[in-house]
Design a protein around this motif. Structure first.
Motif, PDB file in Angstrom:
ATOM      1  N   THR A 248      30.334 -79.742 -60.410  1.00 17.94           N
ATOM      2  CA  THR A 248      29.036 -80.105 -60.993  1.00 17.94           C
ATOM      3  C   THR A 248      28.188 -80.757 -59.907  1.00 17.94           C
ATOM      4  O   THR A 248      28.678 -81.611 -59.163  1.00 17.94           O
ATOM      5  N   ILE A 249      26.939 -80.345 -59.819  1.00 21.54           N
ATOM      6  CA  ILE A 249      26.002 -80.949 -58.860  1.00 21.54           C
ATOM      7  C   ILE A 249      25.415 -82.205 -59.475  1.00 21.54           C
ATOM      8  O   ILE A 249      24.847 -82.163 -60.575  1.00 21.54           O
ATOM      9  N   GLY A 250      25.578 -83.345 -58.793  1.00 19.75           N
ATOM     10  CA  GLY A 250      25.033 -84.606 -59.277  1.00 19.75           C
ATOM     11  C   GLY A 250      23.671 -84.895 -58.682  1.00 19.75           C
ATOM     12  O   GLY A 250      22.712 -84.164 -58.875  1.00 19.75           O
ATOM     13  N   ASP A 251      23.556 -85.988 -57.914  1.00 21.38           N
ATOM     14  CA  ASP A 251      22.286 -86.364 -57.285  1.00 21.38           C
ATOM     15  C   ASP A 251      22.067 -85.554 -56.013  1.00 21.38           C
ATOM     16  O   ASP A 251      23.002 -85.337 -55.230  1.00 21.38           O
ATOM     17  N   VAL A 252      20.823 -85.133 -55.801  1.00 18.80           N
ATOM     18  CA  VAL A 252      20.449 -84.409 -54.590  1.00 18.80           C
ATOM     19  C   VAL A 252      19.247 -85.119 -53.979  1.00 18.80           C
ATOM     20  O   VAL A 252      18.239 -85.349 -54.652  1.00 18.80           O
ATOM     21  N   ASP A 253      19.382 -85.476 -52.713  1.00 13.69           N
ATOM     22  CA  ASP A 253      18.301 -86.164 -51.983  1.00 13.69           C
ATOM     23  C   ASP A 253      17.860 -85.285 -50.817  1.00 13.69           C
ATOM     24  O   ASP A 253      18.468 -85.305 -49.746  1.00 13.69           O
ATOM     25  N   PRO A 254      16.812 -84.483 -51.001  1.00 11.45           N
ATOM     26  CA  PRO A 254      16.348 -83.622 -49.903  1.00 11.45           C
ATOM     27  C   PRO A 254      15.831 -84.448 -48.732  1.00 11.45           C
ATOM     28  O   PRO A 254      15.304 -85.554 -48.904  1.00 11.45           O
ATOM     29  N   GLY A 255      15.970 -83.909 -47.553  1.00 10.00           N
ATOM     30  CA  GLY A 255      15.524 -84.632 -46.371  1.00 10.00           C
ATOM     31  C   GLY A 255      14.011 -84.696 -46.268  1.00 10.00           C
ATOM     32  O   GLY A 255      13.304 -83.728 -46.559  1.00 10.00           O
ATOM     33  N   ASP A 256      13.502 -85.856 -45.866  1.00  5.98           N
ATOM     34  CA  ASP A 256      12.075 -85.990 -45.581  1.00  5.98           C
ATOM     35  C   ASP A 256      11.770 -85.339 -44.236  1.00  5.98           C
ATOM     36  O   ASP A 256      12.672 -84.965 -43.482  1.00  5.98           O
ATOM     37  N   ALA A 257      10.484 -85.207 -43.929  1.00  8.38           N
ATOM     38  CA  ALA A 257      10.102 -84.497 -42.708  1.00  8.38           C
ATOM     39  C   ALA A 257       8.928 -85.185 -42.019  1.00  8.38           C
ATOM     40  O   ALA A 257       8.020 -85.703 -42.674  1.00  8.38           O
ATOM     41  N   ILE A 258       8.977 -85.194 -40.691  1.00  4.37           N
ATOM     42  CA  ILE A 258       7.841 -85.586 -39.856  1.00  4.37           C
ATOM     43  C   ILE A 258       7.237 -84.307 -39.301  1.00  4.37           C
ATOM     44  O   ILE A 258       7.935 -83.463 -38.738  1.00  4.37           O
ATOM     45  N   ARG A 259       5.912 -84.153 -39.454  1.00  2.00           N
ATOM     46  CA  ARG A 259       5.255 -82.907 -39.087  1.00  2.00           C
ATOM     47  C   ARG A 259       4.175 -83.187 -38.040  1.00  2.00           C
ATOM     48  O   ARG A 259       3.335 -84.078 -38.216  1.00  2.00           O
ATOM     49  N   VAL A 260       4.201 -82.419 -36.961  1.00  2.00           N
ATOM     50  CA  VAL A 260       3.250 -82.582 -35.864  1.00  2.00           C
ATOM     51  C   VAL A 260       2.684 -81.213 -35.509  1.00  2.00           C
ATOM     52  O   VAL A 260       3.424 -80.224 -35.439  1.00  2.00           O
TER      53      VAL A 260
END
Length: 352
Positions: A248-260
């Protein structure tokens, strides 16, 4: 996440600044009107604002291709000609078509609002094989899959505000705020088989995200230099979805991004222009919680990504209110798509 490219400059990118210089009376203070070069340098991250009372409708079509052809070896190399272990071959091709309608409204001389509605079609072909080396007890395992998916993508809403007027040799600064919804089917919304293997492809990310950024435009006749710096925050979500009998998939925290991104646009003549630039996204790892049938949970992290692309763009103005823009992205890092081609045809109309 969708990764996005600069648009070409319009041919009259410096006209407003030149007219201002020609009409300014000698010995009088400059007027308080907001002036800016007529350039849509990087529409997705914020360029020159739509004039007050103007509505711009922009149909667009984008094609993205990413391919992987990889041969790896896991084992022991005794001599350069003698390998003991297992070879693994993988070939994958991913194609994405995105048709979208974007609307931009100039609310005031400084404020612009935008909405984008995309429709996405994706097609993936994957072939992987692990053949045995003579003397190995391991068997051969082959994967050959063709997947596709289509539907409404993630609708995006944006607001842009011009912070400076570009006087005294200062650049034009524009603050941007973009919000991405979850109207598309995310990776945990699609159909899967009993083993949890996906049977179709997602058309959205499945996670809410918000991206503040700032854009700088600096006219230098006959060119305009542009740069953008942004941070994309993606909200953590509790999925709580069983994908097979054991996991079962519980919590998912996608990665944040720095964009230039940065680049330069150049007017060829009154109608045609050309731009080139570079963009790079630094995307943090995604953390996913897996819950077993016994209730025990583990958290796994994906690797971080570096997505860099060379940007090229061309623009031709058909009429004062209609132009054709063609953008090309060429991936220069392993994580970037090989090619992204975008065609836009914006046309404007007066609303008030």
């Amino acid at each position: 996440m969708k990764l996005i490219a600069p648009l070409p400059l319009t041919a009259s990118m410096l006209s407003s600044q030149m007219v201002y210089a020609q009409q300014e009376p000698v010995g009088q203070a400059p007027p308080e009107a907001i002036n800016q070069p007529e350039v849509q340098a990087i529409t997705e991250f914020g360029g020159v604002l739509t004039p007050r009372g103007q509505l711009v409708i922009e149909p667009s079509l984008q094609y993205s291709h990413a391919g992987v052809n990889r041969l790896t070896f896991q084992g022991i190399e005794i001599l350069s000609t003698l390998l003991i272990g297992v070879f693994s071959a993988e070939e994958a091709n991913r194609d994405t078509w995105t048709a979208a309608i974007t609307g931009r409204l100039g609310v005031s001389d400084r404020l612009e609002l935008e909405a984008k509605v995309p429709y996405v079609y994706r097609s993936d072909t994957l072939f992987a094989t692990v053949p045995t080396v003579e003397g190995s007890e391991a068997g051969q395992f082959d994967i050959d899959r063709d997947l596709s998916g289509n539907g409404l993508g993630d609708i995006e809403l944006a607001a842009r505000y011009q912070l400076t007027s570009g006087r005294n040799n200062w650049p034009y600064l524009i603050g941007n705020l973009r919000y991405k919804t979850t109207t598309g089917d995310g990776p945990f919304d699609i159909r899967r088989d009993d083993d949890g293997i996906e049977r179709e492809l997602a058309t959205g990310s499945g996670f809410h995200s918000i991206e503040p950024s700032i854009t700088a435009l600096y006219p230098s006749d006959p060119a305009v230099f542009f740069a953008n710096l942004g941070y994309m925050y993606t909200r953590k979500d509790s999925i709580n979805k069983r994908i097979n009998d054991d996991i079962t998939i519980g919590d998912v925290d996608p990665g944040d991004a720095i964009r230039v991104s940065f680049g330069m646009g150049y007017a060829i003549n009154e109608r045609a222009s050309f731009s080139m630039g570079y963009k790079h996204d630094f995307i943090d790892s995604t953390k996913t919680e897996f819950i077993g049938a016994n209730g025990n949970s583990t958290t796994q992290s994906s690797r971080s990504l570096n997505i860099g692309s060379l940007l090229l763009g061309w623009s031709y103005q058909l009429k004062p209110e209609v132009s054709v823009n063609l953008g090309l992205e060429l991936g220069v890092t392993d994580d970037a798509p090989d090619t992204v081609i975008t065609l836009r045809i914006p046309f404007g109309m007066g609303m008030y």
